[in-house]
Design a protein around this motif. Structure first.
Motif, PDB file in Angstrom:
ATOM      1  N   VAL A 168       0.864  -1.183   0.000  1.00 41.70           N
ATOM      2  CA  VAL A 168       0.000   0.000   0.000  1.00 41.70           C
ATOM      3  C   VAL A 168       0.901   1.232   0.000  1.00 41.70           C
ATOM      4  O   VAL A 168       1.861   1.307   0.775  1.00 41.70           O
ATOM      5  CB  VAL A 168      -0.920   0.024   1.244  1.00 41.70           C
ATOM      6  N   LEU A 169       0.576   2.184  -0.869  1.00 42.64           N
ATOM      7  CA  LEU A 169       1.333   3.434  -0.920  1.00 42.64           C
ATOM      8  C   LEU A 169       0.642   4.485  -0.067  1.00 42.64           C
ATOM      9  O   LEU A 169      -0.538   4.763  -0.247  1.00 42.64           O
ATOM     10  CB  LEU A 169       1.446   3.936  -2.361  1.00 42.64           C
ATOM     11  N   PRO A 205      10.208   4.879  -0.315  1.00 43.02           N
ATOM     12  CA  PRO A 205       9.532   5.751   0.660  1.00 43.02           C
ATOM     13  C   PRO A 205       8.021   5.783   0.437  1.00 43.02           C
ATOM     14  O   PRO A 205       7.550   5.995  -0.681  1.00 43.02           O
ATOM     15  CB  PRO A 205      10.164   7.122   0.390  1.00 43.02           C
ATOM     16  N   GLY A 206       7.293   5.547   1.518  1.00 45.59           N
ATOM     17  CA  GLY A 206       5.833   5.589   1.451  1.00 45.59           C
ATOM     18  C   GLY A 206       5.179   4.254   1.193  1.00 45.59           C
ATOM     19  O   GLY A 206       3.952   4.148   1.273  1.00 45.59           O
ATOM     20  N   ILE A 236       6.075   3.634   8.822  1.00 44.96           N
ATOM     21  CA  ILE A 236       6.097   3.944   7.388  1.00 44.96           C
ATOM     22  C   ILE A 236       5.725   5.408   7.220  1.00 44.96           C
ATOM     23  O   ILE A 236       4.632   5.831   7.604  1.00 44.96           O
ATOM     24  CB  ILE A 236       5.110   3.062   6.603  1.00 44.96           C
ATOM     25  N   GLN A 237       6.648   6.182   6.667  1.00 40.08           N
ATOM     26  CA  GLN A 237       6.383   7.599   6.438  1.00 40.08           C
ATOM     27  C   GLN A 237       5.810   7.799   5.047  1.00 40.08           C
ATOM     28  O   GLN A 237       6.234   7.158   4.094  1.00 40.08           O
ATOM     29  CB  GLN A 237       7.677   8.405   6.609  1.00 40.08           C
ATOM     30  N   ARG A 238       4.886   8.696   4.958  1.00 40.53           N
ATOM     31  CA  ARG A 238       4.201   8.920   3.682  1.00 40.53           C
ATOM     32  C   ARG A 238       5.138   9.508   2.627  1.00 40.53           C
ATOM     33  O   ARG A 238       6.123  10.185   2.927  1.00 40.53           O
ATOM     34  CB  ARG A 238       3.015   9.868   3.877  1.00 40.53           C
ATOM     35  N   SER A 239       4.785   9.258   1.379  1.00 42.07           N
ATOM     36  CA  SER A 239       5.465   9.891   0.253  1.00 42.07           C
ATOM     37  C   SER A 239       4.853  11.276   0.047  1.00 42.07           C
ATOM     38  O   SER A 239       3.632  11.445   0.142  1.00 42.07           O
ATOM     39  CB  SER A 239       5.256   9.039  -1.006  1.00 42.07           C
ATOM     40  N   ILE A 240       5.692  12.265  -0.215  1.00 35.48           N
ATOM     41  CA  ILE A 240       5.170  13.617  -0.386  1.00 35.48           C
ATOM     42  C   ILE A 240       5.833  14.282  -1.585  1.00 35.48           C
ATOM     43  O   ILE A 240       7.038  14.156  -1.797  1.00 35.48           O
ATOM     44  CB  ILE A 240       5.360  14.472   0.889  1.00 35.48           C
ATOM     45  N   LEU A 241       5.029  14.974  -2.368  1.00 32.58           N
ATOM     46  CA  LEU A 241       5.499  15.731  -3.522  1.00 32.58           C
ATOM     47  C   LEU A 241       5.707  17.172  -3.070  1.00 32.58           C
ATOM     48  O   LEU A 241       4.740  17.873  -2.788  1.00 32.58           O
ATOM     49  CB  LEU A 241       4.452  15.653  -4.632  1.00 32.58           C
ATOM     50  N   LEU A 566       1.672   4.018  10.877  1.00 34.09           N
ATOM     51  CA  LEU A 566       1.642   4.714   9.586  1.00 34.09           C
ATOM     52  C   LEU A 566       1.725   6.210   9.856  1.00 34.09           C
ATOM     53  O   LEU A 566       0.851   6.779  10.513  1.00 34.09           O
ATOM     54  CB  LEU A 566       0.363   4.350   8.826  1.00 34.09           C
ATOM     55  N   ASP A 567       2.749   6.845   9.345  1.00 35.10           N
ATOM     56  CA  ASP A 567       3.134   8.192   9.770  1.00 35.10           C
ATOM     57  C   ASP A 567       2.737   9.231   8.720  1.00 35.10           C
ATOM     58  O   ASP A 567       3.239   9.210   7.595  1.00 35.10           O
ATOM     59  CB  ASP A 567       4.645   8.228  10.001  1.00 35.10           C
ATOM     60  N   THR A 568       1.859  10.158   9.102  1.00 39.95           N
ATOM     61  CA  THR A 568       1.469  11.255   8.211  1.00 39.95           C
ATOM     62  C   THR A 568       2.466  12.400   8.243  1.00 39.95           C
ATOM     63  O   THR A 568       2.405  13.301   7.396  1.00 39.95           O
ATOM     64  CB  THR A 568       0.097  11.822   8.615  1.00 39.95           C
ATOM     65  N   GLY A 569       3.357  12.394   9.224  1.00 39.86           N
ATOM     66  CA  GLY A 569       4.268  13.502   9.427  1.00 39.86           C
ATOM     67  C   GLY A 569       3.822  14.432  10.537  1.00 39.86           C
ATOM     68  O   GLY A 569       4.634  15.172  11.109  1.00 39.86           O
ATOM     69  N   VAL A 570       2.542  14.425  10.849  1.00 40.62           N
ATOM     70  CA  VAL A 570       2.005  15.264  11.926  1.00 40.62           C
ATOM     71  C   VAL A 570       2.187  14.529  13.260  1.00 40.62           C
ATOM     72  O   VAL A 570       1.782  13.370  13.401  1.00 40.62           O
ATOM     73  CB  VAL A 570       0.518  15.602  11.681  1.00 40.62           C
TER      74      VAL A 570
END
Length: 868
Positions: A168-169, A205-206, A236-241, A566-570
């Protein structure tokens, strides 16, 4: 599992003619990408687990489709969830669900990319996998099976469906999807086994590989931990653009042949929102705000509209009103497209960002939808959820909208928010009443929509409980009783559906057994109220010994949450602080304007807010003062602007009416009459044909079509009458230009003047059909046809809306001739204003054919002309 068919049925049209809406499975969209199957190194099926009308409206899937197909060595195709009739048909024939462009079975792809848009589509995922002859659970798949990979907003708690996915991404997909396909391509070339390939995917990543994590429970089924089985992958840290400006986006959008939910060109002006509504999951998982420049938005709009031919352009964002370049962009877009009758809509506007200037721009072509989301009935409760708007803001916006001509407003509220009381519910009715009183002519209508609050993962309210089904109904009933009679319409999402949404939103892996059991018991299309059945889910949960209601309880701060790996960064500390603030009603302002609040989403090196234009002060009271001042100055000017422009244009531009004769053949015969009209209007816009439009606030091209052709009938003799501003100087060149913009199966054959109908009596027409059967006509069939033609009367019963009607079809048949071993020529007589029967209806009655036998008849309309 049934074996994978060696090939798909040669005639998809024959198969689809047996379902109620075949056009949703045809594909053939304008700008679709058809790549060579054999030359592709990796083939990806992008799956949206709901009906085509919903999936084709999903902007993210179109982005990934464009990104993948832009790579020479990759192929991306699409699959949408089938309705129940197609599922049953495929099962009865041991068939396989097929992709839109290639029409290949799902199992032939290397990767199945499934969007997780919302929780009520989970059983649809199982339907698609099963119809694709792919094992439902990842542990049952062999090296020969495709990799099933999920993504989308639902991926931030995929635990209820984790056992069905290989990976899962989390987060943005534009860059990550190419890293995933590269890893799969390399694994395919090196002939790596499934386990080693998953290990390669886990390094991206992600990417979350559920099999590398193991949930631990106590004897009572309480989650104790989600243990990582792979060192260094505890979270797992999210992928971010970081920047949308340079990211790839479809410049030639897919243009569906059928009417979809959001039938428009969508341009994403920004991603992320930091307004900080405490109930909003999207506001957390898509942080920070990243905007596109005004020039890039206008460029994408111009290219997309030229390639698409849509009548509406939508500026997409979680909060489009907060897009810093909105005012200049909107003015440029309206100036560019107003003469082409293209409207601009903004689906997600906040109260306080809708200024009269913006409203006036929106209405220059047609007034698109106007939805306001107060969420709660009182200022107190709006402070709890950090909505950042007041009752005064809302009423001022309603007043401005009504002054500018809107007669219908839509309000969206939630029930069951933390700290909500009966007073808050009654206040919703009071607020609606006050909004109606802002109307200058008392004609304002308000539609009120209500949903049950679901405490979503990764939000400050993730620890809060969700109210029960009975409590939700009680609050909705209280609102029903509180709303006065008048120009109000109340509708609500079924609390029983919200119950399941909450369970799946907050659930863990124990639910995978419940999902599979419910699916086996017939649960399908749960987001559609006509299909949803809570009793199926209750029975499935009981069979699995799972208490669904316990997922909706209040969570202790110390307990393990199913999604916390699962890590959103927040940071969790930020969420806890926001929850504490909600109890006192303390406001957290937007970090775009008021500085960083240390939520943890930004590193200020690569990831940080990207705001393109100078920000206004977002203080609501100051903005409201400017709104009211602008309204007073513009009110009289705006009131009569549009009608005057239209009348002047109508007087100045010449009118040239033409009749375009066209053919409709092949699978395209499965389009309905209304769908054909849409196809032509879009094609004419893409071809830059200048047309006259009707007047009023919803202008459409001035045109009329030949009588509706039955779905499934081919024709060489259809026509369209169209009013053009410029005369056609070269008919062949005109037809070539139009046909280049039409889908395969529809082609303009000739152009003529429109016959003058003034003063003529009701027109009678003769229409000739060539009819072919799958097998030769028997002697008995020929006798029945002969007897029919010899008789004076032959009646059939027609039922419509529960009413029976007797029709004599013999008087409608001018001639009926056997033209071959398995073919007929039928000429029907029709008259304007009188009911006409379809050829297949007549033949079924005359030859005593079953419904299925009737669907196997091929019918071609050859000519139509006035009767002598």
């Amino acid at each position: 599992m049934s074996p994978v068919p060696e090939r798909m049925p040669e005639n998809i049209g024959k198969l689809l003619s047996q379902v109620k809406k075949p056009s949703r499975y045809l594909g053939n969209e304008f700008n679709a990408c058809y790549k060579n199957w054999e030359k592709a190194d990796l083939r990806v099926a992008l799956v949206f687990p709901d009906l085509y009308e919903i999936g084709m409206s999903h902007h993210g899937l179109q982005i990934l489709y464009s990104v993948i197909n832009a790579q020479e060595d990759l192929l991306a195709d699409r699959v949408y969830g089938p309705d129940k009739d197609l599922e049953e048909l495929l099962l009865s024939r041991q068939g396989a669900i097929f992709a839109v462009e290639s029409r290949r079975p799902l199992a032939e792809f290397d990767m199945i990319g499934i969007t997780l848009p919302y929780e009520l589509c989970y059983t649809n995922i199982l339907t698609i996998l099963a119809l694709g002859h792919i094992p439902i659970r990842s542990t049952e798949r062999l090296d020969s099976h495709p990799f099933v990979i999920g993504g989308g907003s639902g991926s931030f708690n995929p635990e209820p469906v984790a056992d069905f996915f290989d990976a899962v991404l989390l987060g943005d997909g534009e860059k990550a999807v190419l890293e995933i396909t590269a890893a799969l391509k390399t694994a395919k070339e090196k002939e790596l086994d499934r386990q080693k390939t998953l290990e390669e995917l886990a390094e991206i990543p992600g990417v979350y590989v559920p099999s590398f994590f193991a949930p631990r429970y106590d004897r009572q089924g309480k989650l104790l931990a989600v243990d990582s089985l792979k060192k260094g992958h505890e979270k797992i840290q999210r992928s971010i653009l970081p920047d949308l400006e340079t990211s790839q986006i479809p410049e030639k959008p897919l243009v569906p042949l059928v009417r979809i939910v959001h039938d428009r060109l969508g341009i994403e002006v920004a991603r992320g929102c930091t307004r900080g509504c405490r109930f909003c999951q999207a506001g957390i998982i898509y942080r920070p705000v990243r905007e596109r420049t005004a020039d890039r938005v206008v460029e994408l709009a111009e290219k997309g509209m030229a390639a698409g031919g849509f009548e509406e352009l939508a500026l997409l964002s979680l909060s489009t009103g907060d897009y810093s370049c909105l005012s200049p962009v909107l003015g440029r877009l309206m100036d560019r497209f107003v003469k082409e009758y293209v409207s601009v809509s903004m689906p997600s506007m906040r109260v306080g960002t809708l200024t009269p200037e913006i409203m006036n721009q929106i209405k220059r072509v047609r007034k698109t939808g106007f939805t306001l989301a107060p969420e709660a009935g009182t200022d107190r409760l709006r402070k709890v959820i950090n909505k950042g708007i007041t009752e005064e803001d809302l009423l001022a916006t309603c007043r401005d909208a009504n002054v500018l001509g809107w007669k219908l407003l839509k309000f969206y509220f939630m029930v069951g928010l933390p700290t909500e009381t009966e007073e808050d519910i009654r206040a919703i009715a009071d607020l609606v009443r006050k909004a109606a009183r802002t109307s200058i002519d008392r004609q304002l209508r308000i539609n009120v929509s209500v949903a049950t609050f679901v405490p979503k993962p990764h939000t400050p309210f993730q620890w809060e409980p969700q109210i029960t089904i009975d409590e939700a109904f009680a609050r909705i009933n209280l609102l029903r009783k509180s709303l006065p009679k008048g120009n109000y319409k109340l509708k609500w999402q079924d609390p029983r559906q919200s119950f399941l949404e909450g369970v799946m939103s907050r659930g863990d892996r124990l639910l995978s057994r419940v999902i599979e059991e419910a699916w086996q018991r017939g649960a399908r299309l749960d987001a559609w109220s006509e299909h949803y059945d809570l009793s199926i889910w209750q029975a499935a949960a009981e069979a699995c010994n799972v208490d669904l209601s316990q997922y909706l309880r209040r969570r202790d701060f110390a307990e393990v949450l199913p999604w916390q790996h699962l890590d959103t960064g927040v940071e969790q500390e930020f969420l806890l602080a926001e929850l504490e603030k909600s109890l006192t009603g303390e406001y957290t302002p937007d970090c775009r304007v008021h500085g960083c609040h240390n939520c943890g989403a930004c590193d200020f090196k690569e990831v940080q807010p990207v705001v393109r234009c100078k920000q206004k002060n977002q203080n609501a009271s100051r903005e409201q003062e400017s709104i009211e001042a602008a309204t007073d100055a513009q009110e009289e000017e705006i009131a009569a602007q549009r009608p005057g422009e239209e009348k002047k244009a109508e007087q100045e531009n010449p009118h040239h009416w033409y009749r375009l004769f066209y053919a409709k053949q092949g699978d395209i015969r499965l389009l309905s009459h209304l769908e054909v009209i849409q196809v032509f209007f879009q094609a004419l816009r893409r071809a830059e044909v200048k047309m006259h439009y009707t007047q009023g606030f919803n202008p459409v091209p001035k045109a009329s079509f030949s009588p509706a052709l039955p779905v499934g009938t081919e024709s060489l003799a259809e026509y369209l009458d169209i009013d053009l501003i410029e005369a056609i100087t070269d008919e062949n060149e005109f037809m070539h230009t139009i046909n280049a913009q039409l889908p395969e199966g529809i082609a303009v054959k000739t152009v003529a003047d429109v016959p003058d109908k003034k003063g003529t009596a009701a027109v009678k027409n003769l229409t000739c059909y060539h009819i072919n059967f799958d097998s030769d006509l028997s002697g008995e069939d020929r006798e029945k046809l002969g007897s029919f033609m010899k008789c004076e009367s032959f009646t059939i019963n027609k039922f419509r809306k529960g009413k029976k009607r007797v029709i004599d079809v013999r008087e409608q048949v001018e001639s009926l001739v056997v033209s071959g071993n398995n073919s007929l020529e039928m000429v029907l007589l029709s008259e304007e204003g009188k009911a006409a029967s379809k050829p297949v209806t007549i033949l079924k009655a005359v030859l005593d054919l079953t419904q299925e036998q009737g669907l196997d008849i091929d019918i071609l309309k050859v000519w139509s002309k006035p009767a002598p």
